[in-house]
Design a protein around this motif. Structure first.
Motif, short mmCIF file in Angstrom:
data_model
loop_
_atom_site.label_atom_id
_atom_site.label_comp_id
_atom_site.label_asym_id
_atom_site.label_seq_id
_atom_site.Cartn_x
_atom_site.Cartn_y
_atom_site.Cartn_z
N TYR A 64 -11.15 -9.80 6.16
CA TYR A 64 -10.04 -9.27 5.48
C TYR A 64 -8.91 -8.72 6.66
CZ TYR A 64 -12.43 -8.18 0.96
OH TYR A 64 -13.75 -8.82 0.00
N ASN A 65 -7.92 -8.54 6.52
CA ASN A 65 -6.29 -8.63 7.07
C ASN A 65 -5.05 -7.15 6.73
OD1 ASN A 65 -7.09 -10.85 9.62
ND2 ASN A 65 -7.17 -11.83 8.40
N LEU A 66 -4.97 -6.15 7.50
CA LEU A 66 -4.47 -4.80 6.99
C LEU A 66 -2.65 -5.68 7.82
CD1 LEU A 66 -3.54 -2.37 6.21
CD2 LEU A 66 -4.24 -1.44 7.79
N HIS A 67 -1.56 -6.03 6.85
CA HIS A 67 -0.64 -6.36 6.69
C HIS A 67 0.45 -5.20 7.12
CE1 HIS A 67 3.19 -8.73 8.64
NE2 HIS A 67 3.34 -8.46 6.80
N TYR A 68 1.15 -4.33 7.54
CA TYR A 68 1.52 -2.86 7.68
C TYR A 68 2.99 -3.01 8.58
CZ TYR A 68 -0.22 -1.36 12.14
OH TYR A 68 -0.63 -1.03 13.14
N ALA A 69 4.19 -1.98 8.04
CA ALA A 69 4.73 -1.35 8.78
C ALA A 69 4.99 -0.03 8.61
CB ALA A 69 6.22 -1.96 7.99
N PRO A 70 5.17 0.89 9.89
CA PRO A 70 5.27 2.05 9.62
C PRO A 70 6.64 2.56 8.74
CG PRO A 70 4.77 1.33 12.08
CD PRO A 70 4.99 0.38 11.42
N ASP A 71 7.15 3.90 8.23
CA ASP A 71 7.65 3.95 7.75
C ASP A 71 9.26 3.80 8.86
OD1 ASP A 71 6.76 4.35 4.83
OD2 ASP A 71 6.23 6.62 5.48
N GLY A 72 10.04 2.95 8.81
CA GLY A 72 11.78 2.93 9.42
C GLY A 72 11.20 2.24 10.68
N GLY A 73 9.44 1.51 10.44
CA GLY A 73 9.51 0.48 11.68
C GLY A 73 9.04 -0.36 11.11
N ALA A 74 8.43 -2.10 12.31
CA ALA A 74 8.94 -3.24 11.71
C ALA A 74 7.34 -3.25 11.44
CB ALA A 74 9.85 -4.26 13.51
N ALA A 106 0.35 -4.28 2.85
CA ALA A 106 -0.24 -5.18 1.79
C ALA A 106 -1.79 -6.20 2.83
CB ALA A 106 0.36 -6.52 1.77
N PHE A 107 -2.75 -6.43 1.39
CA PHE A 107 -3.77 -7.13 2.45
C PHE A 107 -4.22 -8.77 2.43
CE2 PHE A 107 -3.74 -2.59 1.27
CZ PHE A 107 -4.58 -1.75 1.74
N ASN A 108 -5.25 -9.59 3.29
CA ASN A 108 -4.49 -10.55 2.81
C ASN A 108 -6.53 -11.36 3.56
OD1 ASN A 108 -3.94 -12.28 5.88
ND2 ASN A 108 -3.35 -10.29 5.67
N ASN A 109 -6.54 -12.56 3.40
CA ASN A 109 -8.16 -13.01 3.53
C ASN A 109 -7.62 -14.13 4.95
OD1 ASN A 109 -6.45 -15.43 1.97
ND2 ASN A 109 -8.78 -16.00 1.07
N GLY A 110 -6.31 -13.90 5.27
CA GLY A 110 -6.00 -14.92 6.53
C GLY A 110 -5.70 -16.11 6.11
N SER A 111 -5.39 -16.76 5.52
CA SER A 111 -6.10 -17.88 4.68
C SER A 111 -4.56 -18.07 3.32
CB SER A 111 -7.33 -18.86 4.42
OG SER A 111 -8.42 -18.55 4.96
N GLY A 112 -4.27 -17.25 3.33
CA GLY A 112 -3.01 -17.63 2.43
C GLY A 112 -3.72 -17.09 1.07
N VAL A 113 -4.41 -15.63 0.61
CA VAL A 113 -4.09 -15.09 -0.46
C VAL A 113 -4.38 -13.46 -0.24
CG1 VAL A 113 -6.28 -15.01 -2.13
CG2 VAL A 113 -6.20 -17.07 -1.16
N TRP A 114 -3.59 -13.13 -0.47
CA TRP A 114 -2.86 -12.18 -0.67
C TRP A 114 -3.07 -10.83 -2.07
CZ3 TRP A 114 0.27 -9.74 3.79
CH2 TRP A 114 0.54 -10.82 4.57
N ASP A 115 -2.97 -9.21 -1.45
CA ASP A 115 -3.21 -8.67 -2.56
C ASP A 115 -1.99 -6.67 -1.75
OD1 ASP A 115 -3.22 -5.91 -3.83
OD2 ASP A 115 -5.12 -5.59 -3.37
N ASN A 116 -0.70 -7.89 -2.32
CA ASN A 116 0.66 -6.74 -1.89
C ASN A 116 0.80 -5.67 -3.00
OD1 ASN A 116 1.27 -8.63 -3.77
ND2 ASN A 116 2.90 -9.75 -2.30
#
Length: 994
Positions: A64-74, A106-116
């Motif tokens: 499980y990976n967390l892909h994120y951006a703080p508000d106003g950030g990258a 958004a969340f993903n399994n590191g192999s291209g499967v996402w929950d966005n």
């Protein structure tokens, strides 16, 4: 020998990733950061944080990976940051938001499967946040969960195949940090195994790599090892989770094997051939005990390693009864098999069996002949076959079956006069096809083809005649396939197709009592190539071929109706699945190349079946008993290495030992055709299809079933890849010193050097490519080296080599001095048929091809007083013996025969400048032979032993006192061989060696 192919050779290769190798030095150990981490100077104000919890039960991802951006950030770099276990069914990640009041995620399994969140991403705040099945809430789902007990992993690592004396484990618990390089030491647990217990904290898995403390790593080919909590073993890159302790005491073996089944006994004169199906055992069968009762000798018990036994030298017209027991390594013995009985006949009047010469095969340069195309000593056994007129052979008065053993016996002195002491001959078994002169369409593997024999010139006579001259016979053998007529004594099809009014002119009517032997003419049809047992006017009883007798809808060239089952095919059901494979090869570097048909005339044996194995082992035992000196194995790559290593190679070794002794078995030369028609080290990246692969034993145990074992081995070795194959120093000097070679992992099969063969467009190219491959053979000094053959020229050319006389001389000079066994295809000493198409089947006359009849070149008489020495010659052969390459090869053979280093020596190019320059040494007992060689160009040798060196070519003497010797360029095709304390000039100057 690949035939002329009528089917396209598909080469749709799967893309194979390059494996880094078990013993690969890591550029950077796992866990090491790519750049230093700098301190944040602006840390005076506390950052806002968010602890994000994600529900795992629905997704059940492995990561499980967390892909994120703080508000106003990258946004973080894809795939984001790894989340860590929190409590049952939850993972979490705490992130710093700086001054932001929330984040998008958004969340993903590191192999291209996402929950966005359906493409909208998740809008999250600060503090504790949960995301469960798309619903966002603020809570800590693990608040009431007790702190989990610390997890532990017990890791066992096997270094048996690596030989490490120290093992460290470098690891990272999930969510944690890597240990400092090289990791922590493991403790010796039992022979070949090391152990370490690792505290994982709250993690349930870890990543690991292993090393020997001296910079040599096993990092699973760059992927590291993913290990769970609990007990795991890692052996030869295979992870076994929840494993049993590999060092626990093994319970004693008390279970006996099953009794061998299907024991059959067949008498042949005063010999009995016994065969049976393998017994089964929980830990493997070690041997079989054959008990014979009968005759005046009483009860005789013989230990046998394979499932076939030839009992010879028995009494005439006597009944013998046999039973077989299986024995495992612990000595547990099975019940006896059901008895099998056979009654012997009369003692044959044929001459007694010979005995192999039994000397080191590296001493013997090889001359390769197509027996039927070399010299015709008896015209009465010539046969043109069904294609005699169509091929154009009739117009040239050149029947395909022309040369014979009588002719070969008559010309042994020609071959000896050239300096060759081994003759490789094409297969001798009775063949059957429309164009079978080359011998690769075997029909009766237990019978020598009568078209090769004559009164006073049987196969045994040839072997004995060669041995009397100090020359060896290497017999070409085929284990992979039979003819389209099947294999007599194993399976022969009743019919293929319909003999109707259209086809009756060609397909003979079956003649009861007539038995095909290739030589005898059927009185009714007037043909020796009788094919009546393959055709019928009615469907035969027991037919298994699908749609037999039904028209295909097609027409022949003559306009005749074509029927199903008219031609041999693996997919039609006409050949039984148990004995023959059932598919065409689609990928010549795929697994199917070892389990499918090459061509319609080459019915592919199911070599993993015991009945097939017994048939072939029994057949080739006959020729071992006759005293042949070795086997060249045709199409070896089309049989799994496991089958060679388990069945056929041990059977050869055991039979030679039994009949001729251990020393003869050690030097019985087996060399395989592993046809890799590419210019690189590994055959298109496939280890299973590369020549050097077949020189090694298996390095792990596979399933007891040979068919399953073949697939397991194929997959296992392909996964390990080209970078993780065994290596050897057996061909290389240690500095200037010869060292005892290690053959403990040798399979028993040497090989033809396909890489040098393919790169012999010029000698320098062959030399460079040969050196590059030598560490991957078990011992490259046994490689058979040739420029061209009956199949191909360099670079898979379909023509005989036509590089010119100078190039031929240079090629020969390299082959006769570099490591390996020099081999010459008949006629190359006169550039016979240079540039001509090697093989075009029956579509053109043999006289126009590379397989033309050679006899006209060697008519007349010739007498050899010794190797490379002709004492008398007259007629055409006397003219042939004056050709420049003949003189060249005669002297090369003289020089090689006089210098042990050139025959059996290891080599090195260390400290040497020059194109084709090297040093070789062989040391054994009182023999110490050291030579410095350069071919065509000049060379300088540094760091060589001081002393007196004499050039075997010119007699020039040099004294070395500072470890350096320089040699000027002798010219193309010429060479210099400076021998330490050498014998002096060997032979007389010739057109090239001068």
């Amino acid at each position: 020998m690949p035939p002329t192919r009528t089917r396209p050779r598909g080469r749709a290769l799967a893309l194979l990733g390059a494996a880094a190798g078990v013993v690969g030095l890591l550029a950077a150990p796992p866990g090491a950061p790519s750049t230093p981490l700098a301190a944040d100077p602006a840390a005076a104000v506390a950052d806002a944080t968010a602890t994000v919890y994600y529900w795992t039960k629905t997704k059940n991802w492995s990561a499980y990976n967390l892909h994120y951006a703080p508000d106003g950030g990258a946004w973080t770099t894809v795939p984001g940051t790894a989340m860590e276990p929190a409590c049952a069914d939850w993972v979490k990640k705490t992130v710093s938001l700086g001054s932001a009041a929330g984040l998008r995620a958004a969340f993903n399994n590191g192999s291209g499967v996402w929950d966005n969140n359906g493409g909208r991403d998740y809008a999250l705040g600060t503090g504790n946040i949960t995301v469960k099945d798309g619903v966002v809430a603020h809570s800590d789902p693990c608040a009431d969960t007790p702190e989990p007990a610390a997890k532990k992993a017990t890791v066992y690592y096997s270094s048996a195949s690596l030989g490490w004396s120290t093992v460290n484990v470098h690891y990272q618990p999930a969510g944690g940090s890597w240990t400092a390089v090289p990791g922590v030491g493991m403790t010796a647990a039992c022979t070949g195994w090391w152990k370490r217990e690792i505290d994982l904290g709250t993690a349930t898995t870890l990543r690991a790599a292993f090393n020997n403390g001296n910079g040599v790593w096993d990092n699973n080919g760059g992927a590291d090892y993913a290990l769970p909590a609990g007990v795991s073993t890692v052996r030869d890159r295979v992870i076994t989770p929840n494993a049993a302790d590999p060092c626990a005491a093994t319970p004693p073996d008390t279970q006996a094997p099953t009794a061998p089944a299907k024991v059959t006994a067949k008498a042949d004169g005063v010999s009995v051939l016994l065969s049976w199906d393998p017994a089964t055992d929980d830990r493997g069968v070690a041997k079989y005990q054959v008990t014979r009762v009968g005759g005046s000798t009483g009860t005789v018990v013989t230990d046998v390693a394979s499932t076939v036994f030839s009992d010879t030298g028995l009494a005439e017209r006597t009944a013998y009864t046999y039973t077989v027991k299986a024995v495992d390594a612990a000595g547990n013995t099975s019940p006896a098999s059901a008895p099998a009985t056979a009654t012997t006949g009369d003692r044959p009047t044929a001459p007694g069996n010979g005995k192999p010469l039994g000397t080191d095969p590296r001493k013997d340069p090889v001359y390769f002949v197509l027996t039927t195309r070399f010299y015709d000593g008896d015209t009465s056994n010539d046969r043109g076959g069904s294609q005699h007129v169509k091929s154009g052979n009739a117009a040239n008065d050149d029947p395909m079956f022309r040369g014979d053993f009588k002719g070969l016996v008559q010309k042994l002195d020609y071959i000896k006069g050239l300096g060759f002491s081994a003759v490789w001959i094409t297969p001798v078994v009775l063949n059957r096809s429309d164009y079978d002169y080359h011998g690769y369409h075997g029909y009766d593997f237990y019978k020598v083809d009568p078209r090769l024999e004559s009164a006073g010139a049987s196969y045994q006579d040839l072997i004995d005649a060669a041995h009397a001259k100090g020359m060896k016979i290497y017999q070409d053998v085929v284990y992979n396939h039979s003819s389209r007529w099947g294999a007599k004594g194993l399976f022969t099809p009743t019919v293929y197709g319909v003999r109707d009014a259209q086809w009756s002119w060609y397909y003979d009517e079956k003649q009861p009592g007539f038995e095909y032997d290739g030589l005898t003419v059927d009185t009714k049809s007037g043909k020796s190539y009788y094919n009546g047992d393959l055709w019928s006017t009615a469907e035969p009883p027991g037919n298994t071929c699908v749609n037999w007798g039904k028209p295909t809808g097609g027409r022949s060239q003559e306009g005749y109706t074509l029927y199903n089952c008219q031609w041999p095919s693996p997919t039609s059901g006409m050949f039984p699945k148990a004995l023959y494979h059932q598919c065409w090869i689609g990928n010549w570097e795929g697994e199917d190349s070892r389990s499918c048909w090459i061509h319609e005339d080459l019915a592919d044996f199911n070599t993993e079946n015991p009945a097939v194995q017994n048939y072939l082992i029994g057949a080739y035992d006959k020729y071992i008993d006759m005293g042949v000196d070795g086997f060249r194995i045709d199409t070896a790559v089309h049989i799994p290495r496991t089958t060679w290593n388990r069945r056929f190679l041990p059977a050869i070794r055991d039979r030679v030992t039994q009949r001729h002794g251990a020393e003869a078995a050690k030097n019985f030369f087996v060399f395989g055709e592993v046809a890799a028609f590419v210019n690189d080290k590994w055959n298109r990246g496939s280890v299973n299809h590369s020549a050097q692969f077949y020189t090694w034993k298996e390095r792990k145990e596979y399933d007891a079933d040979d068919a399953k074992a073949a697939l397991e081995m194929y997959d296992y070795e392909q996964q390990r890849g080209t970078g993780d194959q065994p290596t050897s120093t057996n061909a290389f000097l240690n500095g200037n010193s010869y060292h005892e070679p290690d053959h403990s992992r040798f399979s028993g099969m040497n090989v033809i050097d396909m890489r040098m063969h393919m790169n012999f467009g010029d000698a320098q190219n062959a030399f460079s490519n040969g050196k590059d491959s030598d560490d991957s053979y078990n011992d490259a000094t046994y490689n058979v080296v040739y420029v061209d053959s009956h199949d191909y020229g360099p670079n898979k050319s379909s023509e005989r080599y036509a590089g010119g006389t100078d190039a031929w001389a240079e090629n020969m000079s390299l082959m006769w001095t570099f490591r390996g066994i020099p081999t010459l295809y008949y006629g190359s000493e006169t550039e016979f048929q240079a540039g001509k198409k090697i093989d075009c089947g029956p579509t053109c006359p043999l006289a126009t091809t590379g397989r033309a009849y050679y006899g006209d070149q060697i008519e007349g008489s010739v007498t050899a007083s010794d190797f490379s020495k002709v004492s008398a010659a007259s007629g055409a052969v006397a003219t042939t013996l004056q050709k420049p390459l003949v003189k060249h090869v005669q002297r090369l053979n003289e020089i090689r025969r006089a210098i042990p280093a050139l025959q059996m020596g290891q080599y090195s190019t260390e400290g040497i400048s020059g194109g084709m320059a090297f040093k070789r040494r062989y040391t054994s007992g009182s023999t110490d032979s050291f030579a410095l060689v350069t071919v065509s160009g000049g060379a300088t040798y540094n760091g060589v032993p001081n002393g007196t060196y004499t050039d075997a070519v010119t007699g020039d003497v040099r004294t070395v006192s500072n470890g350096t010797l320089s040699v000027g360029a002798p010219g193309k095709g010429n060479l210099r061989v400076y021998v330490l304390n050498g014998p002096g000039k060997i032979g007389a100057a010739g057109p090239y060696l001068k």
